[in-house]
Write an enzyme that holds these catalytic residues in place. Sequence first.
Site, PDB file in Angstrom:
ATOM      1  N   GLY A  38       0.767  -1.243   0.000  1.00  0.00           N
ATOM      2  CA  GLY A  38       0.000   0.000   0.000  1.00  0.00           C
ATOM      3  C   GLY A  38       0.791   1.282   0.000  1.00  0.00           C
ATOM      4  O   GLY A  38       0.215   2.358  -0.196  1.00  0.00           O
TER       5      GLY A  38
ATOM      6  N   GLU B 205       4.063  -6.819   1.705  1.00  0.00           N
ATOM      7  CA  GLU B 205       3.599  -7.147   0.349  1.00  0.00           C
ATOM      8  C   GLU B 205       3.552  -5.899  -0.539  1.00  0.00           C
ATOM      9  O   GLU B 205       2.490  -5.535  -1.041  1.00  0.00           O
ATOM     10  CB  GLU B 205       2.192  -7.743   0.415  1.00  0.00           C
ATOM     11  CG  GLU B 205       2.056  -8.975   1.264  1.00  0.00           C
ATOM     12  CD  GLU B 205       0.589  -9.335   1.552  1.00  0.00           C
ATOM     13  OE1 GLU B 205      -0.313  -8.506   1.329  1.00  0.00           O
ATOM     14  OE2 GLU B 205       0.366 -10.458   2.003  1.00  0.00           O
ATOM     15  N   PRO B 206       4.671  -5.226  -0.735  1.00  0.00           N
ATOM     16  CA  PRO B 206       4.620  -4.049  -1.606  1.00  0.00           C
ATOM     17  C   PRO B 206       4.453  -4.465  -3.063  1.00  0.00           C
ATOM     18  O   PRO B 206       5.026  -5.456  -3.502  1.00  0.00           O
ATOM     19  CB  PRO B 206       5.992  -3.397  -1.393  1.00  0.00           C
ATOM     20  CG  PRO B 206       6.891  -4.520  -1.008  1.00  0.00           C
ATOM     21  CD  PRO B 206       6.044  -5.510  -0.253  1.00  0.00           C
ATOM     22  N   GLY B 207       3.645  -3.728  -3.784  1.00  0.00           N
ATOM     23  CA  GLY B 207       3.476  -3.963  -5.215  1.00  0.00           C
ATOM     24  C   GLY B 207       3.878  -2.715  -5.974  1.00  0.00           C
ATOM     25  O   GLY B 207       4.929  -2.629  -6.598  1.00  0.00           O
ATOM     26  N   ARG B 208       3.023  -1.703  -5.870  1.00  0.00           N
ATOM     27  CA  ARG B 208       3.231  -0.444  -6.588  1.00  0.00           C
ATOM     28  C   ARG B 208       4.603   0.183  -6.282  1.00  0.00           C
ATOM     29  O   ARG B 208       5.270   0.683  -7.176  1.00  0.00           O
ATOM     30  CB  ARG B 208       2.133   0.546  -6.186  1.00  0.00           C
ATOM     31  CG  ARG B 208       2.109   1.827  -6.982  1.00  0.00           C
ATOM     32  CD  ARG B 208       1.135   2.825  -6.361  1.00  0.00           C
ATOM     33  NE  ARG B 208      -0.164   2.245  -6.101  1.00  0.00           N
ATOM     34  CZ  ARG B 208      -1.189   2.254  -6.955  1.00  0.00           C
ATOM     35  NH1 ARG B 208      -1.061   2.829  -8.118  1.00  0.00           N
ATOM     36  NH2 ARG B 208      -2.341   1.697  -6.621  1.00  0.00           N
TER      37      ARG B 208
ATOM     38  N   CYS C 233     -13.176   5.082 -28.770  1.00  0.00           N
ATOM     39  CA  CYS C 233     -14.322   5.968 -28.854  1.00  0.00           C
ATOM     40  C   CYS C 233     -15.024   6.101 -27.499  1.00  0.00           C
ATOM     41  O   CYS C 233     -16.169   5.690 -27.339  1.00  0.00           O
ATOM     42  CB  CYS C 233     -15.257   5.390 -29.903  1.00  0.00           C
ATOM     43  SG  CYS C 233     -16.620   6.441 -30.257  1.00  0.00           S
TER      44      CYS C 233
HETATM   45  C1  LIG Z   1      -3.020  -5.103  -3.857  1.00  0.00           C
HETATM   46  C2  LIG Z   1      -2.471  -5.730  -2.642  1.00  0.00           C
HETATM   47  C3  LIG Z   1      -1.148  -5.484  -2.253  1.00  0.00           C
HETATM   48  C4  LIG Z   1      -0.242  -4.527  -2.983  1.00  0.00           C
HETATM   49  O1  LIG Z   1      -0.673  -3.217  -2.884  1.00  0.00           O
HETATM   50  P1  LIG Z   1       0.285  -2.040  -3.406  1.00  0.00           P
HETATM   51  O2  LIG Z   1      -0.497  -0.815  -3.168  1.00  0.00           O
HETATM   52  O3  LIG Z   1       0.532  -2.288  -4.842  1.00  0.00           O
HETATM   53  O4  LIG Z   1       1.523  -2.086  -2.597  1.00  0.00           O
HETATM   54  C5  LIG Z   1      -0.673  -6.142  -1.148  1.00  0.00           C
HETATM   55  N1  LIG Z   1      -1.452  -7.007  -0.432  1.00  0.00           N
HETATM   56  C6  LIG Z   1      -2.731  -7.266  -0.788  1.00  0.00           C
HETATM   57  C7  LIG Z   1      -3.524  -8.211   0.015  1.00  0.00           C
HETATM   58  C8  LIG Z   1      -3.285  -6.637  -1.890  1.00  0.00           C
HETATM   59  O5  LIG Z   1      -4.544  -6.877  -2.224  1.00  0.00           O
END
Ligand SMILES: *Cc1c(COP(=O)(O)O)cnc(C)c1O
Length: 422
Positions: free
Chosen positions: A241, A275-278, A346
């Site tokens: 997050g 759990e970093p993604g972004r 469109c």
């Molecule tokens: C989407 C998600 C993440 C990653 O969130 P980011 O904002 O991309 O860091 C981590 N854990 C869970 C459970 C998610 O659904």
Amino acid sequence: MTHFEYRNGEMHAEGVALSRIAEVAETPVYVYSAGALAEAYTRFSSALSTADLNARVCYAMKANSNIAVIRTLADLGAGADVVSGGELERALAAGVSGPDIVFSGVGKTPGEMRQAIAAEIGQFNVESIPELEMLSHVATSMGATVDIAIRVNPDVDANTHHKISTGRQEDKFGIDIARAGDIYARAAELPSIAPVSIAVHIGSQLTDVAPFRAAFARVAELTRELRAAGHNIGKLDLGGGLGIDYGRQTPPPVEDYVAVVAETVGDLECELMFEPGRYLAGPAGILMTQVIYAKEAEARRFAIVDAAMNDLIRPALYDAVHRIETVREPATDGALQDWDVVGPVCETGDTFAKGCQLPALSEGALLVMRDAGAYGAVMSSVYNSRALVAEVLVHDDSFAVVRARQEPATFMGYETLADWQN
Ligand SMILES: *Cc1c(COP(=O)(O)O)cnc(C)c1O
């Protein structure tokens, strides 16, 4: 160090000129920098180790699940957070080992549970009682015991876009933290289930540490309560997050985020999971596109580009704004103009930016949309029967097409006429 910058008058990804990539891979195309992925990963994990936290990072691969991207992070030591059987397959294909995988998500099917148990994943994050019961049933049938966290919903507003806020009571995620005591008691009774952890994830693109502090403090309190009730909670999964700067945001530095972690849960002697993604993937990618037409209308200038909302849906879906720049470096004394950058689909929602300050543009000019490495290509589609966008990974002076463009003939190959139409 920035990994996308002007050199010799042209934007490069690391050591590779973007125009070279455009020639080989065509446009639109996502370009990822392995160096930028590594830099973000190292920054995140060093902040954790500097704070002396016993932590591991499981990359939330829904942000960008290209196998080459996952491998880049796995080589640095990342595990994976998966949300489907398909993502699990990808994580394994990228070389992540089962025990380094955590399975999140509100709707795991029994088939996905079997697949994950067979892969001996590290942990299931369970989001409801029916899911808990199903997992117990499936694990028992396979003669396995599974480590689980209950994902709690701490009822904290993440102050982010409403479509990516997940920690409020009204959101579909997790189990109300006030009921957690009962759920852990239930989990402890069920066969083949080992409740060893608590999971929380309150939303994405957070630009303030306060919601994290509130959520983690509640998790700390719950940890003490559960331990007092006899549960052996040795791990906490604090989710992802952490936001990034798309040009107008001021997210906290990761060190501030880690300080909040240390302050709230640091004394619990838990193994922590993140759990970093972004944060890892976002800044490491750009979407490169080419101007098809530069259209000067009454009051506005439109750059109609060959990328569209099917390639990058964030502006249409989340009102996101990506910084747009030209691949050719603007002359330092050159005048800038207001441009609306739009795709060919469109729908009015197919607009990337309004009133963007760019130099004079003409047909064929290459543009980049920055910070498109997360929630970009993974959400791409073939809407309008447009080719599925390609992906390229750059490392120093080398680049590779890591997802080929899928042409209409390929995806039309899955369609047939009904037998009565022949
Ligand atoms: C989407 C998600 C993440 C990653 O969130 P980011 O904002 O991309 O860091 C981590 N854990 C869970 C459970 C998610 O659904």
